[in-house]
Design an enzyme around this catalytic site. Structure first.
Site, PDB file in Angstrom:
ATOM      1  N   GLY A 195      28.545 -34.047  26.587  1.00  0.00           N
ATOM      2  CA  GLY A 195      29.072 -32.685  26.574  1.00  0.00           C
ATOM      3  C   GLY A 195      27.978 -31.677  26.891  1.00  0.00           C
ATOM      4  CG  HIS A 213      33.929 -34.636  22.873  1.00  0.00           C
ATOM      5  ND1 HIS A 213      32.674 -35.067  23.164  1.00  0.00           N
ATOM      6  CD2 HIS A 213      33.997 -33.347  23.320  1.00  0.00           C
ATOM      7  CE1 HIS A 213      32.004 -34.098  23.779  1.00  0.00           C
ATOM      8  NE2 HIS A 213      32.791 -33.053  23.893  1.00  0.00           N
ATOM      9  CD  GLN A 240      32.245 -31.256  20.225  1.00  0.00           C
ATOM     10  OE1 GLN A 240      32.610 -30.448  19.388  1.00  0.00           O
ATOM     11  NE2 GLN A 240      31.850 -30.885  21.442  1.00  0.00           N
ATOM     12  CB  SER A 272      19.753 -31.235  44.414  1.00  0.00           C
ATOM     13  OG  SER A 272      19.495 -31.484  43.058  1.00  0.00           O
ATOM     14  CB  CYS A 296      35.194 -30.707  26.766  1.00  0.00           C
ATOM     15  SG  CYS A 296      33.743 -30.348  25.789  1.00  0.00           S
TER      16      CYS A 296
HETATM   17  N1  LIG Z   1      29.618 -32.106  30.118  1.00  0.00           N
HETATM   18  C1  LIG Z   1      30.839 -31.868  29.662  1.00  0.00           C
HETATM   19  O1  LIG Z   1      31.448 -32.690  28.957  1.00  0.00           O
HETATM   20  C2  LIG Z   1      31.523 -30.570  29.989  1.00  0.00           C
HETATM   21  C3  LIG Z   1      32.838 -30.408  29.582  1.00  0.00           C
HETATM   22  C4  LIG Z   1      33.498 -29.220  29.878  1.00  0.00           C
HETATM   23  C5  LIG Z   1      32.818 -28.233  30.565  1.00  0.00           C
HETATM   24  N2  LIG Z   1      31.519 -28.413  30.930  1.00  0.00           N
HETATM   25  C6  LIG Z   1      30.848 -27.342  31.693  1.00  0.00           C
HETATM   26  O2  LIG Z   1      30.699 -27.812  33.041  1.00  0.00           O
HETATM   27  C7  LIG Z   1      29.509 -27.260  33.607  1.00  0.00           C
HETATM   28  C8  LIG Z   1      28.634 -28.421  34.118  1.00  0.00           C
HETATM   29  O3  LIG Z   1      28.262 -29.215  33.019  1.00  0.00           O
HETATM   30  P1  LIG Z   1      27.482 -30.592  33.174  1.00  0.00           P
HETATM   31  O4  LIG Z   1      27.586 -31.231  31.852  1.00  0.00           O
HETATM   32  O5  LIG Z   1      27.928 -31.334  34.364  1.00  0.00           O
HETATM   33  O6  LIG Z   1      25.970 -30.070  33.396  1.00  0.00           O
HETATM   34  P2  LIG Z   1      24.750 -30.851  34.050  1.00  0.00           P
HETATM   35  O7  LIG Z   1      24.903 -32.304  33.948  1.00  0.00           O
HETATM   36  O8  LIG Z   1      23.528 -30.231  33.463  1.00  0.00           O
HETATM   37  O9  LIG Z   1      24.824 -30.448  35.619  1.00  0.00           O
HETATM   38  C9  LIG Z   1      24.533 -29.140  36.050  1.00  0.00           C
HETATM   39  C10 LIG Z   1      24.734 -29.032  37.560  1.00  0.00           C
HETATM   40  O10 LIG Z   1      24.421 -27.680  37.933  1.00  0.00           O
HETATM   41  C11 LIG Z   1      23.501 -27.704  39.017  1.00  0.00           C
HETATM   42  N3  LIG Z   1      22.655 -26.509  38.966  1.00  0.00           N
HETATM   43  C12 LIG Z   1      21.686 -26.216  38.067  1.00  0.00           C
HETATM   44  N4  LIG Z   1      21.151 -25.009  38.350  1.00  0.00           N
HETATM   45  C13 LIG Z   1      21.784 -24.553  39.454  1.00  0.00           C
HETATM   46  C14 LIG Z   1      21.666 -23.369  40.243  1.00  0.00           C
HETATM   47  N5  LIG Z   1      20.792 -22.412  39.946  1.00  0.00           N
HETATM   48  N6  LIG Z   1      22.491 -23.227  41.309  1.00  0.00           N
HETATM   49  C15 LIG Z   1      23.403 -24.188  41.619  1.00  0.00           C
HETATM   50  N7  LIG Z   1      23.554 -25.340  40.907  1.00  0.00           N
HETATM   51  C16 LIG Z   1      22.757 -25.505  39.844  1.00  0.00           C
HETATM   52  C17 LIG Z   1      22.699 -28.975  38.805  1.00  0.00           C
HETATM   53  O11 LIG Z   1      22.079 -29.342  40.032  1.00  0.00           O
HETATM   54  P3  LIG Z   1      20.612 -30.031  40.070  1.00  0.00           P
HETATM   55  O12 LIG Z   1      20.842 -31.501  39.841  1.00  0.00           O
HETATM   56  O13 LIG Z   1      20.151 -29.726  41.440  1.00  0.00           O
HETATM   57  O14 LIG Z   1      19.788 -29.398  39.002  1.00  0.00           O
HETATM   58  C18 LIG Z   1      23.830 -29.931  38.395  1.00  0.00           C
HETATM   59  O15 LIG Z   1      24.518 -30.388  39.530  1.00  0.00           O
HETATM   60  C19 LIG Z   1      28.849 -26.433  32.497  1.00  0.00           C
HETATM   61  O16 LIG Z   1      29.245 -25.088  32.622  1.00  0.00           O
HETATM   62  C20 LIG Z   1      29.445 -27.034  31.224  1.00  0.00           C
HETATM   63  O17 LIG Z   1      29.458 -26.138  30.145  1.00  0.00           O
HETATM   64  C21 LIG Z   1      30.863 -29.565  30.672  1.00  0.00           C
END
Ligand SMILES: NC(=O)c1ccc[n+]([C@@H]2O[C@H](COP(=O)([O-])OP(=O)(O)OC[C@H]3O[C@@H](n4cnc5c(N)ncnc54)[C@H](OP(=O)(O)O)[C@@H]3O)[C@@H](O)[C@H]2O)c1
Length: 345
Positions: free
Chosen positions: A164, A247, A160, A43, A133
């Site tokens: 997530g 959720h 869920q 990105s 979450c």
């Molecule tokens: N989604 C939920 O409801 C939720 C709730 C609680 C906790 N979480 C946790 O929060 C974290 C993020 O979740 P998400 O749902 O937002 O995931 P996501 O939508 O897949 O987003 C992942 C992010 O990480 C970046 N990324 C990927 N590979 C990377 C790298 N090698 N170095 C630096 N950045 C990188 C991506 O950037 P690019 O766009 O450039 O690939 C994107 O900005 C995870 O650990 C997840 O378990 C999520």
């Protein structure tokens, strides 16, 4: 409290949680000049919209975070494990949304409505873990009950949302729904099962001995840690449903002290972060859509478990509850921002 004098990094700003964190910061009028947005190398060079401006995405490195007061980590555990300690070393406080540090006894695991006291003794820069979450929604909703009546046992089933599993999972649900309605087959990529018009057991790995999947195991260990109570019995069943965000969880709880339905309702009514949506006459209760985009955990369908014994005065130790909360907000981005607020105070 995060203010316009602080510089905040959103690490993983392009993801589902990162974008939500930006939306919350924008609603609080954090100036664009006070933000740093990072993502993967893929990105770098692209931009992301914020408050009518285009912010340049930079690489997620300690150097790009140097000088920030706090970094909201919205990346995978693998990335967080490597990068978060390095960012603390360059002087930036990190609140991490991943599971990388949640089991580390040296890293506080915090839900401000429940155990904000864990933050009081920390000196900056520091690292704090944001819980799972489903766990955050459960402990915020049930904390008022635990405080007034004690909680002995929770049997909970989750419903869920696909978000997530990240932004790609939201795209997958939209695409599959369109495909199926157009008479084409669903093509699963993020999940092993089709997610449109389908319900399936949570996609985290299943432990071959216990039969618990990863999400269920987290709900048990993290709730116990946040409540500082190893004795509480928690039996979760975690399931994905074809919902974009927020959720829901249906819980049957066993209290230490018997309580009437009215007493349980009153405990929820004045709890921080909780809003009662419990209108029997109109069959109106918490839903994922009602909770979407909001900060509160909605609680309703309160009733005494019909199979449970009652005292002579109608009280019971066994109650049923339905809750729903936006896990991208209170289950992730908002909780992390509340932690940063407390640390920057
Ligand atoms: N989604 C939920 O409801 C939720 C709730 C609680 C906790 N979480 C946790 O929060 C974290 C993020 O979740 P998400 O749902 O937002 O995931 P996501 O939508 O897949 O987003 C992942 C992010 O990480 C970046 N990324 C990927 N590979 C990377 C790298 N090698 N170095 C630096 N950045 C990188 C991506 O950037 P690019 O766009 O450039 O690939 C994107 O900005 C995870 O650990 C997840 O378990 C999520």
């Amino acid at each position: 409290m995060i203010s316009s004098k602080h510089t905040i990094a959103v690490v993983g700003a392009t993801g589902a949680v990162g974008r939500e964190a930006l939306a919350i910061l924008e609603s609080r009028n954090v100036p664009p000049a006070r933000l740093r947005v990072t993502a993967s190398d893929r990105s770098v060079g692209k931009t992301i919209e914020y408050a009518g401006q285009k912010l340049a995405l930079v690489a997620s490195t300690p150097e790009s975070i140097r000088g920030c007061d706090a970094a909201l980590f919205c990346v995978s555990s693998e990335v967080a494990k490597r990068l978060a300690p390095e960012c603390v070393k360059v002087g930036c406080t990190v609140v991490d949304n991943s599971s990388a540090f949640r089991a580390d006894p040296a890293v506080p695991l915090v839900v401000p409505e429940v155990n904000a006291s864990e933050l009081a003794s920390l000196s900056r820069p520091c690292l704090v873990a944001n819980p799972n979450c489903s766990t955050i929604l459960l402990v915020v909703a049930l904390n008022p009950i635990r405080r007034r009546f004690g909680l002995k046992r929770i049997v909970v089933s989750t419903y869920q949302a696909v978000s997530g599993a990240g932004a790609a999972a939201m795209d997958e649900l939209r695409q599959q729904a369109a495909d199926v309605l157009a008479g084409k087959p669903a093509q699963p990529k993020v999940f092993a099962e089709p997610c449109a018009f389908n319900i399936f057991s949570h996609n985290s790995k299943v432990d071959l001995d216990s039969g618990l999947n990863g999400e269920e195991a987290k709900m048990i260990t993290e709730s116990r840690r946040i409540w500082a109570d190893k004795s509480i019995e928690i039996s979760p069943t975690c399931v994905r449903v074809p919902v974009l965000r927020a959720h829901a969880e249906a819980a049957t709880i066993t209290l230490d002290k018997p309580a009437s339905e009215a007493e349980v309702r009153a405990a929820f009514a004045d709890a921080p972060g909780v809003r009662l949506v419990d209108d029997r006459a109109n069959n109106s209760f918490p839903t994922s859509l009602k909770a979407s985009g909001g900060d509160d955990i909605l609680v309703g369908r309160l009733r005494i478990d019909p199979t449970a014994p009652r005292e002579a005065d109608g009280r019971s130790r066994h109650h049923c509850v339905l809750l729903s909360g936006d896990q991208l907000r209170k289950g992730a981005a908002l909780n992390a921002i509340q932690i940063a607020d407390a640390l920057l105070r």
